[in-house]
Design an enzyme around this catalytic site. Structure first.
Site, PDB file in Angstrom:
ATOM      1  N   HIS A  28       4.583  -4.747  10.816  1.00 39.51           N
ATOM      2  CA  HIS A  28       4.994  -4.061  12.050  1.00 39.51           C
ATOM      3  C   HIS A  28       4.975  -5.027  13.222  1.00 39.51           C
ATOM      4  CE1 HIS A  28       4.826  -0.035  10.247  1.00 39.51           C
ATOM      5  NE2 HIS A  28       3.693  -0.401   9.673  1.00 39.51           N
TER       6      HIS A  28
ATOM      7  N   ASP B 172      -0.247  -3.847   6.279  1.00 39.25           N
ATOM      8  CA  ASP B 172      -0.881  -3.308   7.488  1.00 39.25           C
ATOM      9  C   ASP B 172      -2.348  -3.732   7.593  1.00 39.25           C
ATOM     10  OD1 ASP B 172       1.467  -2.044   8.121  1.00 39.25           O
ATOM     11  OD2 ASP B 172       0.744  -0.001   7.755  1.00 39.25           O
TER      12      ASP B 172
ATOM     13  N   HIS C 196      -7.517  -0.691   5.482  1.00 40.00           N
ATOM     14  CA  HIS C 196      -6.477   0.213   6.002  1.00 40.00           C
ATOM     15  C   HIS C 196      -6.255   1.338   4.988  1.00 40.00           C
ATOM     16  CE1 HIS C 196      -2.812   1.456   8.055  1.00 40.00           C
ATOM     17  NE2 HIS C 196      -2.128   1.298   6.948  1.00 40.00           N
TER      18      HIS C 196
ATOM     19  N   HIS D 173       0.851  -1.207   0.000  1.00 37.08           N
ATOM     20  CA  HIS D 173       0.000   0.000   0.000  1.00 37.08           C
ATOM     21  C   HIS D 173       0.874   1.240   0.000  1.00 37.08           C
ATOM     22  CE1 HIS D 173       0.714  -0.530   4.306  1.00 37.08           C
ATOM     23  NE2 HIS D 173       0.185   0.660   4.567  1.00 37.08           N
TER      24      HIS D 173
ATOM     25  N   ASP E  20       5.879   4.765   5.102  1.00 38.62           N
ATOM     26  CA  ASP E  20       6.723   3.808   5.838  1.00 38.62           C
ATOM     27  C   ASP E  20       6.795   2.451   5.128  1.00 38.62           C
ATOM     28  OD1 ASP E  20       3.980   3.539   6.637  1.00 38.62           O
ATOM     29  OD2 ASP E  20       4.571   2.386   8.393  1.00 38.62           O
ATOM     30  N   HIS E  21       6.118   2.329   3.983  1.00 35.18           N
ATOM     31  CA  HIS E  21       6.171   1.101   3.172  1.00 35.18           C
ATOM     32  C   HIS E  21       6.777   1.336   1.795  1.00 35.18           C
ATOM     33  CE1 HIS E  21       3.446  -1.178   5.967  1.00 35.18           C
ATOM     34  NE2 HIS E  21       3.319   0.076   6.374  1.00 35.18           N
TER      35      HIS E  21
ATOM     36  N   HIS F  87       1.438   3.956   1.927  1.00 38.86           N
ATOM     37  CA  HIS F  87       1.995   4.731   3.044  1.00 38.86           C
ATOM     38  C   HIS F  87       3.520   4.824   2.973  1.00 38.86           C
ATOM     39  CE1 HIS F  87      -1.851   4.098   5.655  1.00 38.86           C
ATOM     40  NE2 HIS F  87      -1.940   5.149   4.855  1.00 38.86           N
TER      41      HIS F  87
HETATM   42 ZN   LIG Z   1       2.741   0.673   8.218  1.00 39.01          ZN
HETATM   43 ZN   LIG Z   2      -0.092   1.700   6.462  1.00 41.38          ZN
END
Ligand SMILES: [Zn+2]
Ligand SMILES: [Zn+2]
Length: 241
Positions: free
Chosen positions: A153, A115, A93, A37, A41-42, A39
């Site tokens: 995570h 996530d 998400h 996805h 942090d990915h 985001h």
């Molecule tokens: Zn994440």
């Molecule tokens: Zn995420």
């Protein structure tokens, strides 16, 4: 990271540098980057890793992504590291969130679920409805028992704290919590989990279990605008400290 001693695959690289360090340390060539996805942090390390290694990038068809990449969606299959991955749509998400499922590697399936599903929990609903997330989690829960749940995570201990507030009498959950406390005390990851285990301990896969419904109802008698136990649990977790 998944590797065979020569080639490597990474999932959701938020940062390039730790991946580059691992590739150099292990003498590996990065072959594939899978992205679940949009985001940051990915995706934060995707462009640098692609430029540095020439790896193929596979990501969700419906989300903003660092271009260029091969876009995939539910029902597609793709090949990486000589393995076949089935792509699943798992909105909730984010609206276009996908998961990658490989039927068998060393005797047990592999799931890269980003996530969406965590050990003992699930992702927050940033772009989807509770009904969408529940359907996504149902599709993951229907995978074989032995499926290794590789989420993105290490949230397990805080998820289990909430899970125990929902189901204090769940013996499997109590046992798993003790096990995970010991792992984390040694700085060892609790992941991957398995689908069989998550079905026993994860309240978000158990929103139709009478004890879980009763706990949700006790927390919020109106069950969050009648959206049901799952929606109530998700809102309860958002507010839980
Ligand atoms: Zn994440
Ligand atoms: Zn995420």
């Amino acid at each position: 990271m998944l590797h065979d001693g020569h080639k490597a695959l990474v999932v959701d690289p938020g940062d390039a540098q730790p991946v580059l360090d691992a590739l150099q340390r292990e003498g590996l060539q990065l072959e594939t980057i899978l992205v679940t996805h949009h985001h940051a942090d990915h995706t934060g390390g995707v462009a640098q890793l692609r430029d540095a290694t020439g790896a193929q990038v596979l990501g969700p068809a419906g989300e903003e992504m660092p271009e260029p990449l091969q876009r995939v969606s539910g029902g597609d299959t793709c090949t990486a590291m000589g393995l076949t991955f089935a792509v699943m749509d798992v909105p909730g998400h984010t609206a276009g969130h996908i998961a990658f499922y490989c039927e068998a590697l060393d005797g047990a399936p592999l799931l890269f679920c980003g996530d969406t599903l965590f050990s003992g929990g699930c992702g927050r609903l940033f772009e989807g409805t509770p009904a969408q997330m529940l359907a996504s989690l149902d599709s993951l829960a229907a995978l074989p028992d032995t499926t290794r749940v590789c989420c993105t995570h290490e949230y397990t201990l805080s998820n289990l704290k909430f899970a125990l507030a929902v189901e204090p009498g769940n013996a499997d959950l109590q046992q798993y919590n003790v096990h995970c406390q010991a792992l984390r005390a040694n700085d060892t990851p609790t992941l991957p989990s398995t689908i069989a285990l998550e079905r026993k301990i994860n309240p978000f896969l158990r929103s139709r279990v009478p004890a879980v419904i009763a706990a949700a109802q006790a927390h919020d008698a109106a069950m969050t605008l009648n959206a049901g136990a799952f929606a109530t649990l998700r809102q309860w977790k958002n507010d839980y400290r």
